[in-house]
Design an enzyme around this catalytic site. Structure first.
Site, PDB file in Angstrom:
ATOM      1  N   ASP A  38      -8.268   1.635   6.313  1.00  0.00           N
ATOM      2  CA  ASP A  38      -7.958   1.773   4.885  1.00  0.00           C
ATOM      3  C   ASP A  38      -7.186   0.559   4.382  1.00  0.00           C
ATOM      4  O   ASP A  38      -7.446   0.039   3.295  1.00  0.00           O
ATOM      5  CB  ASP A  38      -7.106   3.025   4.646  1.00  0.00           C
ATOM      6  N   ASP A  41      -4.685  -0.462   9.478  1.00  0.00           N
ATOM      7  CA  ASP A  41      -5.844   0.386   9.799  1.00  0.00           C
ATOM      8  C   ASP A  41      -7.002   0.068   8.856  1.00  0.00           C
ATOM      9  O   ASP A  41      -6.899  -0.827   8.016  1.00  0.00           O
ATOM     10  CB  ASP A  41      -5.463   1.867   9.738  1.00  0.00           C
ATOM     11  N   ASP A  48      -1.176  -1.015   5.651  1.00  0.00           N
ATOM     12  CA  ASP A  48      -1.180  -0.458   7.000  1.00  0.00           C
ATOM     13  C   ASP A  48      -2.176  -1.230   7.846  1.00  0.00           C
ATOM     14  O   ASP A  48      -3.139  -1.794   7.332  1.00  0.00           O
ATOM     15  CB  ASP A  48      -1.615   1.019   6.973  1.00  0.00           C
ATOM     16  N   GLU A  66       0.840  -1.192   0.000  1.00  0.00           N
ATOM     17  CA  GLU A  66       0.000   0.000   0.000  1.00  0.00           C
ATOM     18  C   GLU A  66       0.880   1.250   0.000  1.00  0.00           C
ATOM     19  O   GLU A  66       1.662   1.473   0.911  1.00  0.00           O
ATOM     20  CB  GLU A  66      -0.893  -0.009   1.252  1.00  0.00           C
TER      21      GLU A  66
END
Ligand code: 28G
Length: 649
Positions: A508, A506, A504, A431
């Site tokens: 997203d 998280d 990540d 990412e």
């Protein structure tokens, strides 16, 4: 294990083997394994006996109770096992539960449950149980008998009620904890089994009680597989009410339910033979497809929707967006499977029977429901045109590839590995450009390739392939992996042993993972089936101590690692970008120290449904799901319902 053929069996020829000791010595031979899967085979085995009684039309209720101690009780309201003496002076229940039967079970239903890997008999369950009690209601009496220690201790049968109006059989057993690596019964699997049985057998009431937590469910579907198809399509936009087709040819009973979805372009056909799922299809599915194609083409010609010179509609287009459940009942004497696992039907007559029923019934249906027929034929024609467009787009890509001297262009931002060994090479889908940069620096360049992904990945569920192929990231992924997609997919051309999604920790990041998995699931499913797709787990914390650095993936681990040490600095990683390349290598990329989650598919239809709901138009269920299901500790519990973690490396 000697398996005699179903058709060479008669009820007099019960082959009684030596005893249950053989089963305890080599449980794997009878139930496949002694893990959770094997454990559940015991449950299926007993449930199947009840189902047999339902299929013989003597029972219509099955109740399963998971007790607090993980013992399982199964009840049916059938005739009750006869308690009379069987051959040579042994009471029938003792024959059923204490003697090993080679091959088929010995009841008198002609369409009995054929058994997947199971069908080994209740005696195998007894052999692998610490105890088993059987309660039989029959002839106004209630009898009970208990077996212990794998059936080696046989207690005398007792009459506990001589004024019982009910009839039926109850079996309660405790799987042997010295044999199974786990004895925890999984509610979800039991629910799925019973639900499936209730869909396939109209009028069956199947109840499940979990006494460990008070949860219970009742499954009963008076419209049978019509409701099954609706259930598979729930949350999706559909073109028609399910079409139900049925008929009997040469003793083969055929039932099919069909419903088209609007925004999913693939087909989802679930087939069953005598209530056993045939994952790999077989003759009945072939007959279904050819009948479908014939009916649509005959109708389209008859109505002039296809001109004389135009070619026939192709099956693949007619099945565009189709969800179907096909259930056939085949008399045992002509039942043949192609594979050892009974996942593919071989009975040749089934093709003829299903083809005939579907062709006739569907032609009739289409002729009667002209409006729906037009919608469905329109759908097939559109699918054909779009398929042509996709083919052109694909050819263009090939042309571009052929013309440029640097095919590397197709790979976008790929930083390839130095060696070209598909047996060891890994590709990281990373990412963001910045994390991509760290990954490129930190990697082992010999066998690790890096493909950074910019921004959000396109949602493969929402756009057609043609659109997807215009997306740079997708094109890079396809070309880097090398297998091709869809029908062209060929796992042997895969350039990588592992394809690792690194995002990540998280929301997203989770979203990107799901979007990539959706794409793989729809277009490169073989990668998942082959266990090539992984999710990297970056740590959540960095713990700097006096002389060394440690990392932690969970709060618990953090506490453990800090211990009593003083002068500790704890850094919480929020994203890959916060790690330098050495840290990224040490924690997340180095095969010696990293944790990877492998992505697998447990059940296609469930996963298919999940993916559609998750990736379809509605935003809310997707957000909710991510929040509820994606956790970022390393408990290996990334589960896309049935796209699930099947273990780390
Ligand atoms: C509750 C958990 C699992 C069952 C029956 C009913 C009969 C039966 C079962 O017979 C013995 C040997 C050959 C005929 C059959 C009852 C015929 C007449 C049965 C179950 C009898 C097996 N009356 N229900 N077995 N055969 N349910 N549920 O196991 O001669 S097993």
């Amino acid at each position: 294990m000697a398996k005699n053929k179903a058709n060479s069996y008669t009820s007099d020829e019960i082959q009684v083997l030596k005893g249950l000791e053989a089963v305890r010595k080599r449980p794997g031979m009878y139930i496949g394994s002694t893990d959770s899967k094997g454990l559940h085979h015991l449950v299926w085995e007993i449930i199947d006996n009840s189902i047999d009684e339902v299929l013989s039309d003597y029972a219509n209720q099955i109740r399963v109770i998971i007790h607090k101690d993980n013992t399982v009780e199964v009840q049916d309201n059938g005739r009750g096992i006869p308690i009379t003496m069987h051959k040579e002076g042994v009471p029938t229940p003792q024959v059923v539960f204490c003697m090993l039967h080679a091959g088929g079970k010995f009841d008198d239903s002609s369409y009995k449950v054929a058994g997947g890997l199971h069908g080994v008999g209740a005696s195998v369950v007894n052999a692998l149980s610490e105890w088993m009690t059987v309660t039989i209601c029959r002839d106004g009496k209630m009898y009970t008998q208990r077996f212990e220690d794998g059936g080696s201790v046989i207690k005398k049968p007792k009459i506990i009620n001589d004024n019982s109006k009910k009839t039926g059989t109850t079996v309660h057993f405790k799987p042997d904890s010295s044999i199974f690596s786990t004895t925890i019964i999984d509610y979800k699997q039991c629910a799925q089994r019973l639900k499936e049985a209730a869909f396939l057998i109209k009028g069956l009431k199947a109840e499940l009680f979990d006494e460990r937590n008070g949860v219970s469910e009742t499954f009963r579907y008076d419209s049978g597989i019509v409701e099954y198809v609706k259930d598979l399509n729930k949350g999706k936009e559909t073109m028609n009410e399910p079409i139900f087709l049925t008929g009997t040819v040469g003793g083969i009973v055929v039932e099919a339910a069909l419903q088209y979805t609007v925004k999913t372009y693939n087909e989802n056909i679930l087939s069953f033979v005598n209530n056993i799922r045939t994952r790999d299809g077989g003759t009945h599915e072939t007959g279904f497809k050819s009948g479908l194609t014939k009916a649509f083409n005959d109708y389209a010609r008859m109505k002039g929707l296809l001109k004389e010179k135009e070619p026939n509609l192709e099956g693949i287009d007619i099945r565009n967006g189709l969800t179907a459940v096909l259930s056939v009942r085949i008399p045992e004497n002509i039942l043949q499977f192609e594979s050892q696992t009974k996942s593919k039907l071989g009975t040749a007559d089934a093709k003829v029977a299903v083809d005939q029923v579907i062709t006739e019934q569907l032609k009739f249906y289409l002729a009667e429901k002209g409006e729906i027929a037009n919608v469905l034929i329109g759908n097939a024609i559109r699918a054909f045109k779009e398929r042509e467009a996709v083919r052109k787009a694909r050819d263009e890509i090939r042309e571009v590839k052929d013309k440029t001297s640097k095919p590397i262009n197709m790979n976008g931002k790929l930083t390839p590995a130095q060696t070209k060994n598909p047996e060891i090479n890994e590709m990281f889908l990373v990412e963001g450009d910045s994390a991509g940069g760290s990954a490129r620096q930190g990697r082992n360049r010999r066998f690790q390739a890096i493909l950074p992904l910019r921004g959000k990945v396109i949602n493969a569920e929402k756009v057609r392939l043609e659109e997807l192929l215009k997306n740079e990231e997708i094109v890079s992924i396809i070309h880097s992996i090398g297998t091709g997609i869809g029908k062209d997919f060929n796992i042997s051309k895969c350039n990588y042993k592992k394809i690792i999604i690194m995002t990540d920790a998280d929301t997203d990041g989770a979203h990107i993972q799901i979007l990539l998995l959706t794409f793989f699931f729809r277009y490169m499913r073989g990668l998942i089936e082959n266990g090539r797709v992984y999710i990297a787990l970056p740590p959540l914390y960095k713990i700097s101590m006096k002389n060394h650095v440690e990392y932690a993936w969970t709060d618990e681990e953090l506490r453990e690692k800090i211990g009593n040490s003083k002068n500790v600095t704890i850094q919480r990683f929020k994203g890959l970008g916060e790690m330098n390349f050495t840290q990224l290598w040490e924690t997340t990329m180095n095969p010696e120290t990293r944790t990877l989650i492998r992505v697998g598919i447990e059940d296609f239809s469930e996963a298919d449904n999940r993916v559609s709901i998750l990736m379809g138009d509605e935003v809310e269920p997707r957000r909710e799901w991510i929040e509820n299901n994606v956790s970022f500790d390393n408990e290996d519990n990334f589960t896309l319902e049935n796209i699930e973690v099947i273990g780390d490396e």
